[in-house]
Scaffold this motif. Structure first.
Motif, PDB file in Angstrom:
ATOM      1  N   ARG A   1       8.722  -1.653 -26.513  1.00  0.00           N
ATOM      2  CA  ARG A   1       7.937  -0.423 -26.410  1.00  0.00           C
ATOM      3  C   ARG A   1       8.243   0.384 -25.146  1.00  0.00           C
ATOM      4  O   ARG A   1       7.354   1.008 -24.562  1.00  0.00           O
ATOM      5  N   GLY A   2       9.464   0.312 -24.683  1.00  0.00           N
ATOM      6  CA  GLY A   2       9.874   1.127 -23.546  1.00  0.00           C
ATOM      7  C   GLY A   2       9.379   0.641 -22.199  1.00  0.00           C
ATOM      8  O   GLY A   2       9.474   1.355 -21.208  1.00  0.00           O
ATOM      9  N   ARG A   3       8.858  -0.547 -22.149  1.00  0.00           N
ATOM     10  CA  ARG A   3       8.371  -1.084 -20.866  1.00  0.00           C
ATOM     11  C   ARG A   3       9.490  -1.849 -20.172  1.00  0.00           C
ATOM     12  O   ARG A   3      10.547  -2.076 -20.737  1.00  0.00           O
ATOM     13  N   SER A   4       9.206  -2.254 -18.970  1.00  0.00           N
ATOM     14  CA  SER A   4      10.206  -3.033 -18.230  1.00  0.00           C
ATOM     15  C   SER A   4       9.504  -4.076 -17.380  1.00  0.00           C
ATOM     16  O   SER A   4       8.382  -3.876 -16.917  1.00  0.00           O
ATOM     17  N   TYR A   5      10.202  -5.189 -17.193  1.00  0.00           N
ATOM     18  CA  TYR A   5       9.723  -6.247 -16.314  1.00  0.00           C
ATOM     19  C   TYR A   5      10.642  -6.322 -15.113  1.00  0.00           C
ATOM     20  O   TYR A   5      11.854  -6.137 -15.225  1.00  0.00           O
ATOM     21  N   ARG A   6      10.075  -6.627 -13.983  1.00  0.00           N
ATOM     22  CA  ARG A   6      10.850  -6.749 -12.754  1.00  0.00           C
ATOM     23  C   ARG A   6      11.397  -8.171 -12.632  1.00  0.00           C
ATOM     24  O   ARG A   6      10.679  -9.142 -12.845  1.00  0.00           O
TER      25      ARG A   6
ATOM     26  N   LEU B   1      15.414  -4.457 -13.068  1.00  0.00           N
ATOM     27  CA  LEU B   1      14.467  -4.194 -14.146  1.00  0.00           C
ATOM     28  C   LEU B   1      15.073  -4.659 -15.459  1.00  0.00           C
ATOM     29  O   LEU B   1      16.226  -4.344 -15.765  1.00  0.00           O
TER      30      LEU B   1
ATOM     31  N   PRO C   1      14.715  -4.450 -19.549  1.00  0.00           N
ATOM     32  CA  PRO C   1      14.036  -3.694 -20.601  1.00  0.00           C
ATOM     33  C   PRO C   1      13.264  -4.615 -21.548  1.00  0.00           C
ATOM     34  O   PRO C   1      13.749  -5.672 -21.926  1.00  0.00           O
ATOM     35  N   ARG C   2      12.084  -4.196 -21.902  1.00  0.00           N
ATOM     36  CA  ARG C   2      11.223  -4.960 -22.810  1.00  0.00           C
ATOM     37  C   ARG C   2      10.801  -4.058 -23.974  1.00  0.00           C
ATOM     38  O   ARG C   2      11.211  -2.904 -24.072  1.00  0.00           O
TER      39      ARG C   2
END
Length: 132
Positions: free
Chosen positions: A102-107, A97, A99-100
């Motif tokens: 606004r607290g999101r994540s990309y796989r 994962l 980190p991106r």
């Protein structure tokens, strides 16, 4: 992880070496494997040492290991051996994962592959049969 399988028959002596979970794409590894399939051991070493691809190094280590196992365990001569079979199969994906904002994540999916190399001894009878 390298697994070694020995086949000990009278006429057909071969050493099979398998490397699993190599972190590279199957297509990148196949590009290198296609160049060495069917070639002699010494010619394979020259080709792999001069190749500019990153995939050449793990394959070079695997060929070295296969030749060392053939000479030590089975008493085969490295100069008389050739790559009879070389194949690359897909392995599992390593999932991470990233980190991106606004607290999101990309796989992230990193591909792995399994490389199999089989070294065989050149028999003098088979070489004379094909020289017609």
């Amino acid at each position: 992880m390298i697994k070694i399988k020995k086949k000990n028959l009278n006429s057909d002596r071969e050493v099979k070496v398998l490397a699993q979970h190599i972190c590279m794409s199957v297509f990148k590894a196949r590009r290198v494997i296609d160049q060495i399939r069917g070639r002699s051991y010494e010619e394979t070493l020259m080709i792999l040492e001069l190749m500019p691809y990153r995939a050449a190094y793990p394959i070079l280590k695997l060929v070295y290991s296969a030749a060392a196992n053939a000479s030590h365990n089975m008493g085969l001569n490295e100069a008389d051996s050739f790559i009879s079979r070389a194949e690359v199969n897909g392995g599992p994906f390593v999932k991470k994962l990233r980190p991106r904002a606004r607290g999101r994540s990309y796989r992230i999916k990193r591909p792995t592959c399994h490389i199999t190399i089989v070294l065989k001894e050149k028999s003098k009878f088979s070489l004379n049969e094909f020289k017609i």
